[in-house]
Write a protein that holds these residues in place. Sequence first.
Motif, short mmCIF file in Angstrom:
data_model
loop_
_atom_site.label_atom_id
_atom_site.label_comp_id
_atom_site.label_asym_id
_atom_site.label_seq_id
_atom_site.Cartn_x
_atom_site.Cartn_y
_atom_site.Cartn_z
N ARG A 85 0.80 -1.23 0.00
CA ARG A 85 0.00 0.00 0.00
C ARG A 85 0.83 1.27 0.00
O ARG A 85 0.30 2.38 -0.09
CB ARG A 85 -0.95 0.01 1.20
CG ARG A 85 -0.22 -0.01 2.53
CD ARG A 85 -1.18 -0.11 3.70
NE ARG A 85 -0.46 0.09 4.94
CZ ARG A 85 0.33 -0.81 5.51
NH1 ARG A 85 0.50 -2.00 4.95
NH2 ARG A 85 0.96 -0.54 6.63
N GLY A 86 2.15 1.12 0.15
CA GLY A 86 2.96 2.33 0.16
C GLY A 86 4.43 2.02 0.29
O GLY A 86 4.85 0.86 0.18
N VAL A 121 5.21 7.24 1.68
CA VAL A 121 4.38 7.53 0.52
C VAL A 121 3.22 6.54 0.59
O VAL A 121 3.46 5.34 0.74
CB VAL A 121 5.19 7.29 -0.78
CG1 VAL A 121 4.28 7.33 -2.00
CG2 VAL A 121 6.33 8.28 -0.92
N PHE A 180 -0.04 4.97 -1.35
CA PHE A 180 -0.71 4.91 -2.65
C PHE A 180 -2.22 5.03 -2.49
O PHE A 180 -2.79 4.53 -1.52
CB PHE A 180 -0.40 3.59 -3.36
CG PHE A 180 1.07 3.34 -3.54
CD1 PHE A 180 1.88 4.31 -4.14
CD2 PHE A 180 1.66 2.17 -3.09
CE1 PHE A 180 3.23 4.08 -4.31
CE2 PHE A 180 3.01 1.94 -3.26
CZ PHE A 180 3.81 2.90 -3.85
N GLU A 181 -2.82 5.68 -3.47
CA GLU A 181 -4.28 5.79 -3.47
C GLU A 181 -4.80 5.27 -4.79
O GLU A 181 -4.61 5.90 -5.83
CB GLU A 181 -4.69 7.26 -3.32
CG GLU A 181 -4.36 7.82 -1.95
CD GLU A 181 -5.00 9.19 -1.77
OE1 GLU A 181 -5.65 9.40 -0.76
OE2 GLU A 181 -4.84 10.04 -2.67
N ARG A 200 -1.99 7.75 -8.18
CA ARG A 200 -2.06 8.83 -7.18
C ARG A 200 -1.46 8.35 -5.88
O ARG A 200 -1.50 7.16 -5.55
CB ARG A 200 -3.51 9.26 -6.96
CG ARG A 200 -4.06 10.14 -8.09
CD ARG A 200 -5.43 10.68 -7.71
NE ARG A 200 -6.37 9.59 -7.44
CZ ARG A 200 -7.02 8.93 -8.40
NH1 ARG A 200 -6.85 9.27 -9.67
NH2 ARG A 200 -7.84 7.95 -8.11
N TYR A 201 -0.89 9.30 -5.13
CA TYR A 201 -0.32 8.91 -3.83
C TYR A 201 -0.25 10.13 -2.92
O TYR A 201 -0.28 11.27 -3.38
CB TYR A 201 1.07 8.30 -4.01
CG TYR A 201 2.08 9.23 -4.65
CD1 TYR A 201 2.92 10.03 -3.86
CD2 TYR A 201 2.21 9.32 -6.04
CE1 TYR A 201 3.84 10.89 -4.43
CE2 TYR A 201 3.12 10.18 -6.62
CZ TYR A 201 3.93 10.96 -5.81
OH TYR A 201 4.84 11.83 -6.38
N ASP A 250 2.15 12.05 -0.53
CA ASP A 250 3.59 12.13 -0.32
C ASP A 250 3.88 12.64 1.09
O ASP A 250 3.00 13.19 1.76
CB ASP A 250 4.17 13.09 -1.36
CG ASP A 250 5.68 12.92 -1.50
OD1 ASP A 250 6.24 11.96 -0.91
OD2 ASP A 250 6.30 13.75 -2.19
N LYS A 306 2.26 1.77 -9.18
CA LYS A 306 2.73 2.17 -7.86
C LYS A 306 4.26 2.24 -7.83
O LYS A 306 4.93 1.28 -8.19
CB LYS A 306 2.24 1.16 -6.82
CG LYS A 306 0.75 1.23 -6.65
CD LYS A 306 0.21 0.15 -5.72
CE LYS A 306 -1.29 0.38 -5.54
NZ LYS A 306 -1.94 -0.70 -4.81
#
Length: 701
Positions: free
Chosen positions: A182-183, A193, A195-196, A201-202, A204, A276
Amino acid sequence: MSRSTRIERYRNIGIMAHIDAGKTTLTERVLFFTGRIHATGEVHDGTTELDWLPQEKKRGITITSAATTAFWTPTHGRAAGTPHRVNILDTPGHVDFTIEVERSLRVLDGAVAVFDASQGVEPQSEAVWRQADRYGVPRIAFLNKMDKVGADFDMSVTSIEERLGARPVAVQLPLGEGPEFRGLVDLVRMRAVLFEGEEGRYLDDQPVPPEAREQAELYRQRLIEAAADVDAGVLEKFVEGRLDEVTAEDLERALRAGTLSRTLVPVLCGSAFKKKGVQMLLDAIVNYLPAPSDLPSVEGCVPGKEERVSRPASDAGPPAALAFKLMNDKAVGSIVFLRVYSGTLRAGTVLLNPVTGKRERVGRLMFMHANRREEVAEVYAGDICAALGLKGVRTGDTLSDPEAPVVLESLGVMEPVVQLAVEARSPAELTKLEEGLHRLAAEDPSLRVGVDPESGQVLLSGMGELHLEVVVDRLLTEYGVEARVGQPKVAYRDTLRRKVRQEYRHVRQTGGPGQYAHVVLDVGPAPRGAGLVFVDDTRGGSIPKELVPAIQKGVAGAMDRGVRDGIPLVDVEVRLVDGGTHVKDSTPQAFSMAGSLALQEAVKRAGLLALEPVMEVEVTTPEEYLGDVLGDLAARRGRVQGMEARGPARVVSARVPMASLFGYVTGLRGRTQGRAQASMRLGAYEPVPEALQSLPAEARA
Ligand SMILES: Nc1nc2c(ncn2[C@@H]2O[C@H](COP(=O)(O)OP(=O)(O)OP(=O)(O)O)[C@@H](O)[C@H]2O)c(=O)[nH]1
């Protein structure tokens, strides 16, 4: 006119990987985020922008490397906020296309090595990695497919260290692995960071989540240790225990220096497929990989002289560019991809190809973007561009200033191991065949075209079964040739069994001027790979020095033509020990003829030893198929060299004669439901077993 992007802001990079690691997907994503294409094609639909040829679409693999220009402005790091020009060279993952990998490595300045994070380092990535070592290419690693079940960051980092002998340094840590991915933790800044969604998109600059803190501290400590090894400033803070004072700038400076000197490999991770981590990878490409101006000046030879010269990466000096790839385009004809090392090239100027001695007028110049071509009037040092209008240029040739000629080091010589015969169905088809082959051979220096002296058929030789399969496919579809195609066969060679002394007197008296040449040669085997070793051992001027090259030429010609079934003769030592001349009839032609005939006579007494290509094969298989794989290798005259465990898989390395490897890769996949994989490359030419020596080539397999 002048350049729009300073050379310090160029990154000429390649993306290299094992087949299926996700190179094409990653390249697509890179182009997506650099804003050049708006809808990313999935590989399995056959719609990716980088794969050009119909064969590539059909096979779903990347065969040729295309150069694509994109722009990226990093968010973080020393280059933050400054647009950079990123030229991407796609490189294939299949070993049969080594030449494609080599030619990209030759012209790129840095590379991203992509690994499947659920597999770690796979056999083929090892082969590509070693090639990059040979060319001294600085690298960063991207552990792709972090979203896949079984993705394992630690295992992958360890495999880079253990299997590649490199020093991987994690600069990121994944938050979650597999479906939980997820990040990232950015270890340089110690920020997260998140993630979306799956559109890239993320969020930061987030705090490191509490559950990841301990591990992040541990990895950051390792990062600082690695940085301290290459940077005096970090070392000082490290030994004095002032770890809190190590800044992001310190680490970035050290990582860049360590990458450029190839002492470290920064490791990043993500999922190309789910978009990602790609933007962070782009930042790392700009921050850690070199600009053309960071590297030593390219070197070359002055044609016809021993002298070596260097060509600095500046726009002002005499132009020098390397043609690293040719492509044929229906609309515009032959496209030559150039890497400009030095100087400025203008459309319309005439340059010299010192390899052929011909002058070439540069027609149009273009940058290739993912979805369009941009025509330009000038290109500069560091650029990778496409040129039209170059007629006689072959892959590997140099284009240089006619007043300051230079030959840049070309691509390595590749030894073909497989050949097949092609026969046009009619004289009209023969013309098409020749035309097609002429183009294909100019594009691909690893393809050799010859003629079978007995049957008169065209003989193609190449790096492997798949290589020739693709060549034939292109002949039939792209060039529309109607031809009968033979089965692929082993490219055998012959050498000599023992040393003999051969005297030969070539005398012709046919009315006009006569021919007289007398040579005494010691002819015998030379070390493997030596080719022809020719030594002039004459004393007292029995043969004038100016005639010696003619003898050597005669011998070399006879070796190329071969003495048995048109198979070339290799690794022969010839010592010219004595001979004699006649006052007026001793011409170079006469001595060339004597050399050729003396060799043929010598071979009859020295005896031939047939050599066959023996491949280094690496098979990765689940344990349950191991017995089957080993039995099958033994049945193919394979000698197992080693075996090791890689996670749940077993990796067998073996040396197997090419003669028993036709259809091997396909057969292996079939028998193991696609779970075992093999890669192979030429190990060496070795003697054919004694029992098979006297058989004709077709009967040996
Ligand atoms: N789960 C997952 N699958 C991925 C990822 N990246 C690529 N893939 C899949 O892996 C397969 C291979 O991807 P490619 O991009 O074609 O790999 P490649 O290395 O370019 O392969 P060749 O062009 O054949 O050398 C495809 O089915 C992709 O959809 C990823 O990040 N996660």
